[in-house]
Design an enzyme around this catalytic site. Structure first.
Site, PDB file in Angstrom:
ATOM      1  N   ASN A 139       0.851  -1.204   0.000  1.00  0.00           N
ATOM      2  CA  ASN A 139       0.000   0.000   0.000  1.00  0.00           C
ATOM      3  C   ASN A 139       0.880   1.246   0.000  1.00  0.00           C
ATOM      4  O   ASN A 139       0.866   2.038   0.944  1.00  0.00           O
ATOM      5  CB  ASN A 139      -0.889   0.005   1.246  1.00  0.00           C
ATOM      6  N   SER A 157      -6.121  -5.282  -3.503  1.00  0.00           N
ATOM      7  CA  SER A 157      -7.151  -5.211  -2.457  1.00  0.00           C
ATOM      8  C   SER A 157      -7.845  -6.549  -2.272  1.00  0.00           C
ATOM      9  O   SER A 157      -8.020  -7.306  -3.218  1.00  0.00           O
ATOM     10  CB  SER A 157      -8.200  -4.163  -2.802  1.00  0.00           C
ATOM     11  N   LYS A 188      -5.754   2.890  -5.711  1.00  0.00           N
ATOM     12  CA  LYS A 188      -5.899   2.077  -4.491  1.00  0.00           C
ATOM     13  C   LYS A 188      -6.156   2.963  -3.276  1.00  0.00           C
ATOM     14  O   LYS A 188      -6.925   2.605  -2.377  1.00  0.00           O
ATOM     15  CB  LYS A 188      -4.651   1.207  -4.275  1.00  0.00           C
ATOM     16  N   HIS A 234      -9.681   3.937  -3.383  1.00  0.00           N
ATOM     17  CA  HIS A 234     -10.414   2.742  -2.935  1.00  0.00           C
ATOM     18  C   HIS A 234     -10.436   2.689  -1.406  1.00  0.00           C
ATOM     19  O   HIS A 234     -11.469   2.458  -0.780  1.00  0.00           O
ATOM     20  CB  HIS A 234      -9.755   1.476  -3.502  1.00  0.00           C
ATOM     21  N   ASN A 235      -9.286   2.896  -0.797  1.00  0.00           N
ATOM     22  CA  ASN A 235      -9.226   2.793   0.662  1.00  0.00           C
ATOM     23  C   ASN A 235      -9.996   3.926   1.338  1.00  0.00           C
ATOM     24  O   ASN A 235     -10.609   3.721   2.380  1.00  0.00           O
ATOM     25  CB  ASN A 235      -7.771   2.771   1.139  1.00  0.00           C
ATOM     26  N   GLU A 250     -13.363   2.813   1.194  1.00  0.00           N
ATOM     27  CA  GLU A 250     -13.481   1.715   2.180  1.00  0.00           C
ATOM     28  C   GLU A 250     -13.744   2.306   3.576  1.00  0.00           C
ATOM     29  O   GLU A 250     -14.646   1.865   4.291  1.00  0.00           O
ATOM     30  CB  GLU A 250     -12.183   0.907   2.158  1.00  0.00           C
TER      31      GLU A 250
HETATM   32  C1  6PG Z   1      -7.666  -3.799   1.041  1.00  0.00           C
HETATM   33  C2  6PG Z   1      -7.475  -2.980   2.285  1.00  0.00           C
HETATM   34  C3  6PG Z   1      -6.126  -3.107   2.865  1.00  0.00           C
HETATM   35  C4  6PG Z   1      -5.902  -2.239   4.105  1.00  0.00           C
HETATM   36  C5  6PG Z   1      -6.642  -2.713   5.294  1.00  0.00           C
HETATM   37  C6  6PG Z   1      -6.323  -1.945   6.566  1.00  0.00           C
HETATM   38  O1  6PG Z   1      -8.072  -3.200   0.062  1.00  0.00           O
HETATM   39  O2  6PG Z   1      -7.422  -4.996   1.076  1.00  0.00           O
HETATM   40  O3  6PG Z   1      -7.691  -1.625   1.970  1.00  0.00           O
HETATM   41  O4  6PG Z   1      -5.199  -2.753   1.862  1.00  0.00           O
HETATM   42  O5  6PG Z   1      -4.564  -2.256   4.401  1.00  0.00           O
HETATM   43  O6  6PG Z   1      -7.992  -2.634   5.050  1.00  0.00           O
HETATM   44  O7  6PG Z   1      -6.381  -0.590   6.397  1.00  0.00           O
HETATM   45  P1  6PG Z   1      -6.437   0.365   7.676  1.00  0.00           P
HETATM   46  O8  6PG Z   1      -5.510  -0.233   8.693  1.00  0.00           O
HETATM   47  O9  6PG Z   1      -5.956   1.696   7.223  1.00  0.00           O
HETATM   48  O10 6PG Z   1      -7.847   0.346   8.141  1.00  0.00           O
END
Ligand code: 6PG
Length: 470
Positions: free
Chosen positions: A104, A128, A183, A186-187, A190
């Site tokens: 990441n 992801s 990405k 995306h996060n 998320e």
């Molecule tokens: C994914 C996630 C992943 C991420 C975790 C934890 O797409 O698989 O985004 O890459 O590292 O979800 O993220 P945080 O610790 O910032 O919540």
């Protein structure tokens, strides 16, 4: 065994899962980990796949067992570890070898590494889906030169998740840091999806007084409709899970302070740099920061006492479902608009419908709604999603629920920061005459910053001195 062309460095949770996935899809590979015992244990546990995997003890051996041109996936923690490994590889690799940073990474770091004159080819790639995704099919957002993508695509598309129509969720996003940028967005989304779900959970728990089991059933029911998605599905499972120690719902005894590794924060910082409004994501990142201040929150409760009266008109579960539908559309509209802003700023050609398609399976934010988003973006990739007829109609139906949830939560002292931020943004976006004329007048009043008139008449500054004198 034939010499492998592929290699993977870093056998942590994600690296191990990805290595097994690559081997399972028929690609022999060499593996290396900084701690040799980890490599040995990984290989010993690889079962039927072990004969496709060559464990190596040193970086020199790792490079030596691979046939040229080598393609090496780097799966180590973002930041210094990546720079350290690239420096070590620089002493060993040939110019036609390719290293793919699949962690990441901050996309600015990927841009920097790409232009640093590394003595081998380099790509940055967002992956992801957590451990399960890495093992059985992640979503893959690759950045780098087209020729390098073409070289990697057969393997990456073989290991990626498949959407319902069978297409692989792996694609080339653009040059250099474009994959890691997508990405990061995306996060950010998320974080926002998770936060909005947590907010509806909070209204159900503290406003409607529902227990975890009932909340789990509600999420389960929502997962059968428009909100069908991985995060709603796991939220239902989470709420229904019993704690083997106390016997009660596990959710009820988990500390309410959220962790984060930083990608959501990067998205927010970058959005500010781009002048791209993503208030739902900003609210989600802020909410995680607030959640971490447990001590202060406890003091706040002691000083300000119990929540205001909860007896007023309560929202219904149907309102909450509609609020989440509207909030999700508003959040994704902001995320895609941010990527449109990046296209202009970085001179990239991000393909918005392709991004929505990559997100349909494998990744954490996978959802049924992404099919409709891909269709709407294919009609017009730069039009804000809220203006697409399908989503405008869905918003017309779901906004009354969002308004009731936000208004009721405000009256009852229940925090719904991401849902509120979405609604406030929508209310700014749907009105032709806003209130920034007041800001412009204030700026001109104290700083002679100038303003434009609606009638087009040129007027450098307002007659503020006279007005101030009365
Ligand atoms: C994914 C996630 C992943 C991420 C975790 C934890 O797409 O698989 O985004 O890459 O590292 O979800 O993220 P945080 O610790 O910032 O919540």
């Amino acid at each position: 065994m034939k010499e492998p062309h592929f290699g993977l460095m870093g056998l942590g949770t994600m690296g191990s899962a990805l290595a097994l996935n690559i081997a399972e899809k028929g690609f022999p590979l060499a593996v290396w980990n900084r701690t040799g015992a980890v490599t040995e244990a990984f290989h010993a546990a690889a079962g039927d796949l072990a004969d496709r995997i060559t464990p190596t003890a040193t970086l020199a051996e790792f490079v030596a067992v691979m046939a040229r041109p080598r393609s090496i996936i780097l799966m180590v923690p973002a930041g210094k570890a990546v720079d350290d490994q690239l420096a070590a590889l620089a002493l060993l690799l040939d110019p036609d070898d390719l290293v793919i940073d699949a962690g990441n990474a901050n996309f600015h770091d990927t841009n920097r590494r790409q232009s640093a004159g590394l003595p081998f080819r380099f790509m940055g790639m967002g992956v992801s889906g957590g451990e399960e995704g890495a093992r059985h099919g992640p979503a893959i957002m690759a950045g780098g030169e087209s020729a390098d993508w073409a070289r990697m695509a057969p393997m990456l598309q073989a290991i990626a998740a498949r959407a319902e129509d069978g297409s692989p969720c792996a694609d080339h996003m653009g040059p250099a840091g474009a994959g890691h940028f997508v990405k990061a967005v995306h996060n950010g989304i998320e974080y926002a999806d998770m936060q909005m779900i947590a907010e509806t959970y909070g209204v159900m728990r503290d406003g409607l007084g529902l227990d975890a089991a009932r909340i789990g059933q509600t999420f389960g029911a929502w997962n059968g409709g428009v909100l069908r998605s991985y995060l709603i599905e796991i939220s239902a499972a989470v709420a229904l899970t019993r704690d083997p120690i106390s016997g009660g719902p596990l959710l009820d005894i988990i500390v309410d302070a959220a962790g984060q590794k930083g990608t959501g924060r990067w998205t927010v910082i970058e959005a500010q740099n781009l002048g791209a409004p993503i208030p739902v994501i900003e609210a989600a990142v802020t909410a995680r920061n607030v959640s971490a201040r447990r001590g202060e929150r406890a003091l706040g409760q002691a000083v300000f006492g119990a929540l205001p009266n909860q007896d007023g008109a309560l929202v219904t579960l149907a309102d909450l479902e509609q609020a989440l539908i509207a909030g999700k559309i508003l959040c994704y509209a902001q995320g895609f608009a941010m990527m449109t802003a990046a296209v202009a700023e970085f001179d990239w050609a991000l393909d918005m419908p392709a991004i929505a398609r990559v997100w349909r399976a494998g990744c954490i934010i996978r959802s049924a709604m992404l099919n409709d988003m891909a269709d709407a973006l294919a009609e017009d990739p730069t039009r804000n999603l809220i203006l697409a007829p399908y989503f405008a109609d869905t918003l017309r139906r779901s906004l009354p629920g969002l308004r009731r949830v936000v208004a009721t939560a405000a009256l009852q002292g229940l925090a719904v920061p991401a849902l509120s931020a979405g609604l406030a943004w929508f209310d700014m976006m749907r009105i032709a005459r806003g209130t920034a004329n007041m800001i412009q007048a204030q700026r001109d009043f104290f700083g002679l910053h100038g303003f434009e008139r609606l009638d087009g008449i040129a007027q450098p500054h307002g007659p503020w001195a006279q007005a101030a004198k009365g």
